[in-house]
Design an enzyme around this catalytic site. Structure first.
Site, PDB file in Angstrom:
ATOM      1  CB  THR A 116      -0.926  -0.005   1.227  1.00 43.48           C
ATOM      2  OG1 THR A 116      -0.030  -0.097   2.503  1.00 43.48           O
ATOM      3  CG2 THR A 116      -1.967  -1.151   1.213  1.00 43.48           C
ATOM      4  N   GLY A 117       0.409   2.388  -0.475  1.00 41.74           N
ATOM      5  CA  GLY A 117       1.044   3.547  -0.221  1.00 41.74           C
ATOM      6  C   GLY A 117       1.504   4.078   0.913  1.00 41.74           C
ATOM      7  CB  CYS A 118       4.364   4.018   2.486  1.00 49.36           C
ATOM      8  SG  CYS A 118       5.917   4.214   1.293  1.00 49.36           S
ATOM      9  N   GLY A 119       4.341   7.121   3.149  1.00 53.03           N
ATOM     10  CA  GLY A 119       4.568   8.652   3.097  1.00 53.03           C
ATOM     11  C   GLY A 119       5.890   8.823   2.278  1.00 53.03           C
ATOM     12  CG  LEU A 120       9.526   8.741   3.680  1.00 45.03           C
ATOM     13  CD1 LEU A 120      10.680   8.307   4.660  1.00 45.03           C
ATOM     14  CD2 LEU A 120      10.208   9.974   2.934  1.00 45.03           C
TER      15      LEU A 120
END
Length: 277
Positions: A116-120
């Protein structure tokens, strides 16, 4: 220098619009220039890797700099070809890189599949969140007067800022404070990537000069500067704690609030000579 005397930047970098408003208490009606911000897709050996929002100028420099500072390639020689094209959706830069580098990139992408998407973007764990550049081995030192001189010159060379008032800049300067390369973009990271690309493509010895930026110095700005072998980064604005930590471990001299003769030294002061009266 009168900014009205400067040559215009690349036409695709800005547009002219009719505007209305209030200036100095009086109604305003006329034309204004705004910096362009468009999607720029970076493709490596035919595979799309990233889409960045950027000013569509100096795209080859941007692609080279991004490739190096993001660890996709280790040197400019590993980029065999670079071409760009435009469409109604934005711009696409197509790079052909060495097989070893492409295999490394594919392995990284394979490891990220299904996450899933992450901040970095591009990281899979906290241990990968911060990249520490290899320690710099440089003997070059710089005078405070050279940094002040470079910042003053840089301001007069910011063509897109003069037209739009909306862009950041990054410059590579000689030890004497002469600005030899400067790049601008609506994004501070993009401006530095463009500068890195221009620097490695020019064949200059990066460690003999220093970099100045018109923004704050975050961790990424330090990492990108050290990645190309530059030993001093001077920021007009402040710095972050992580930027100081990474600069210290990388052997990079980090300056903040560099304005006129004022400057704050956050790491490796031995490389920076303060003017004394």
């Amino acid at each position: 220098m009168d900014m009205s005397e400067l040559p215009l930047p690349a036409a695709q970098a800005y547009r002219t619009l009719e505007v209305r408003g209030i200036r100095a208490g009086s109604r305003l009606a006329g034309q204004d220039c705004v910096a362009e911000e468009v999607p720029v897709a970076l493709e490596f050996n035919g595979i799309s890797h990233a889409v960045m929002m950027a000013t569509p100028a100096d795209l080859e420099d941007f692609a080279y700099g991004f490739s190096l500072t993001e660890g996709i390639v280790d040197s400019a020689s590993q980029i065999h070809d670079c071409e760009w094209s435009s469409s109604v959706q934005g711009y696409t830069v197509q790079l052909t890189i060495a097989a070893l580098c492409f295999a490394r990139l594919k392995e990284k992408r394979r490891n990220l599949t299904g996450r899933t998407g992450c901040g970095l973007c591009g990281t899979e764990s906290l241990t990968q969140a911060v990249r520490h550049p290899a320690p710099l081995q440089l003997a070059q030192s710089f005078d405070a007067g050279a940094v002040s001189k470079a910042l003053a010159i840089m301001r007069t060379r910011q063509l897109l800022l003069a037209v739009t008032g909306a862009t950041h800049a990054a410059a590579w300067c000689t030890a004497d404070g002469d600005v030899e390369l400067i790049r601008e973009d609506v994004g501070r990271h993009n401006a530095l990537d463009k500068l890195v690309g221009a620097l490695i493509r020019s064949g200059r010895s990066a460690g003999t000069g220093f970099v100045t930026i018109t923004s704050r110095a975050s961790y990424e700005m330090v990492q990108k500067t050290a990645a190309v072998g530059v030993g001093l980064l001077a920021a007009v604005s402040g710095v972050t704690g992580l930027a100081v930590d990474v600069a210290q471990s990388a052997g990079l001299t980090l300056l903040g609030f560099a304005r006129g003769d004022d400057v704050s030294i956050y790491s490796h002061p031995e490389r920076f000579k303060l003017d004394t009266q």
